[in-house]
Design an enzyme around this catalytic site. Structure first.
Site, PDB file in Angstrom:
ATOM      1  N   HIS A 154      -3.142  29.264 -84.047  1.00 19.71           N
ATOM      2  CA  HIS A 154      -4.604  29.350 -83.970  1.00 19.71           C
ATOM      3  C   HIS A 154      -5.107  29.328 -82.530  1.00 19.71           C
ATOM      4  CE1 HIS A 154      -4.667  24.769 -83.923  1.00 19.71           C
ATOM      5  NE2 HIS A 154      -5.643  25.013 -83.061  1.00 19.71           N
ATOM      6  N   ASP A 190       1.426  27.714 -88.416  1.00 19.74           N
ATOM      7  CA  ASP A 190       0.575  27.521 -87.239  1.00 19.74           C
ATOM      8  C   ASP A 190       1.415  27.395 -85.969  1.00 19.74           C
ATOM      9  OD1 ASP A 190      -1.763  27.414 -85.810  1.00 19.74           O
ATOM     10  OD2 ASP A 190      -2.149  25.280 -86.198  1.00 19.74           O
ATOM     11  N   SER A 205      -4.236  21.279 -79.015  1.00 19.65           N
ATOM     12  CA  SER A 205      -3.520  22.165 -79.927  1.00 19.65           C
ATOM     13  C   SER A 205      -2.390  22.907 -79.223  1.00 19.65           C
ATOM     14  CB  SER A 205      -4.477  23.203 -80.526  1.00 19.65           C
ATOM     15  OG  SER A 205      -5.283  22.634 -81.516  1.00 19.65           O
TER      16      SER A 205
END
Length: 347
Positions: A84, A114, A195
């Site tokens: 993402h 992911d 992230s």
């Protein structure tokens, strides 16, 4: 435990390149006892040994841009991050710990785990690859999250693995919704911008890839486990993608209340609500069946079922024990390939 999607905040949201500060900014570090090994976890040394291999990722898309994190995976200049972070990227720039910028190529992505792999030329010689744990860390292990939360580069936060076997929404848009099983829960703070950064143990070994924080709860973050990195990343390097196995059912956990309502003589397992037409399960499994085991492994919940199936690839045949009409029986299912994100299932 399934975590409702509405509680999750993807770490990249709301972060823009303008908020970034210089690499190597001071970070809060400390010392704490590692209850798993009865050794001291020296976070200052841990930071010094690992931060050189952690990068900030700046992404520009047609709709704007954002920041994420990543870490050096191998000597060939490959970097692991979240899918993402780089989704829909037009350009990807990577900044190393001492300020050097490199343009990165997206080698492969997988929305269902992911994970993504980038590649850059001329990696600084101080940025060594981080080792990746081959097993699943136990609950209670001391860990640290590294990355660039809110654009604050060179940050470390400490905590423990506070839970395992969590299921997270994989974040794909449209089509059937799949989860990422075996996700790690941690008390190490994971904020927007973290992230893709590594979650490491006290030896500096990667045990997970930071992926999300939880809204409405303190000290709850999530990371894709290292076992998934070991399985998916080599395929992304070789093929640019990863094919996931596919059974083809919708289901719910069996609880005492569900068992009473459905007239079942078991109080755990996975109740099949629908079998997708033309799927691998079609013809072997029926609506109303209860999945009890996969390849001899007990299945008490949807998390257990997903965790069991994730070990297999498309084309593998698995033995499943089911409960049908009050009787236990064994069926064989040859798993298929999971549809692409957004693809419609069935007829």
């Amino acid at each position: 435990m399934r975590i409702p999607a509405v509680l999750l905040t993807v770490a990249l949201v709301g972060v823009t390149p303008a908020t970034a500060v210089a690499a190597g900014s001071p970070s809060a570090i400390g010392v704490a006892a590692d209850t798993g090994t009865q050794q001291t976890c020296d976070f200052e040394s841990l930071y010094d040994e690992t931060i050189r291999s952690v990068v900030t990722i700046q992404v520009r898309t047609d709709g704007g841009g954002g920041l994420g994190s990543g870490f050096v995976y191998d000597q060939s200049g490959r970097i692991v991050t979240n899918q993402h972070v780089v989704a829909d990227a037009e350009t990807v720039e990577v900044q190393f710990d001492r300020g050097q910028w490199r343009t990165a190529e997206v080698v492969g992505t997988d929305a269902y785990s992911d994970l993504a792999v980038l590649e850059v030329d001329d990696v600084p010689d101080y940025a060594d690859p981080l080792a990746v744990e081959s097993g699943h860390p136990e609950t209670g292990r001391r860990v640290a999250a590294l990355g660039s939360p809110l654009g604050l580069q060179g940050t470390i936060t400490d905590g423990i693995v506070s839970g395992t076997n969590r299921s997270l929404p994989s974040g794909q848009e449209g089509g059937p919704q799949f989860t990422i099983p075996n996700t790690l829960q941690t008390t190490a703070a994971i904020s927007p911008g973290n992230s893709g950064g590594p979650l490491v143990d006290c030896t500096g070994t990667v045990v997970g890839v930071n992926t999300a924080g939880a809204q409405g709860g303190e000290n709850i973050g999530f990371a894709v486990p290292s076992t998934r990195v070991e399985r998916v990343v080599p395929a992304l390097i070789q093929n640019g993608s990863y094919t996931h196995s596919f059974l083809g059912i919708s289901s719910r956990d069996v609880s005492p209340a569900v068992a009473e309502q459905a007239g079942l003589n078991v109080t755990s397992g996975v109740l099949v609500q629908q079998v997708i037409s033309g799927s691998p399960a079609d013809g072997a499994i029926q609506s109303g069946d209860v999945v009890l085991q996969v390849a001899g492994q007990s299945v008490a919940s949807q998390e257990d079922l997903a965790s069991a199936l994730v070990r297999y690839r498309p084309g593998d045949t698995v033995s499943m024990q089911i409960l049908r009409d009050g009787e236990r029986r064994t069926v064989e299912v040859t798993l298929g390939e999971r549809p692409a994100p957004g693809e419609t299932l069935g007829d």
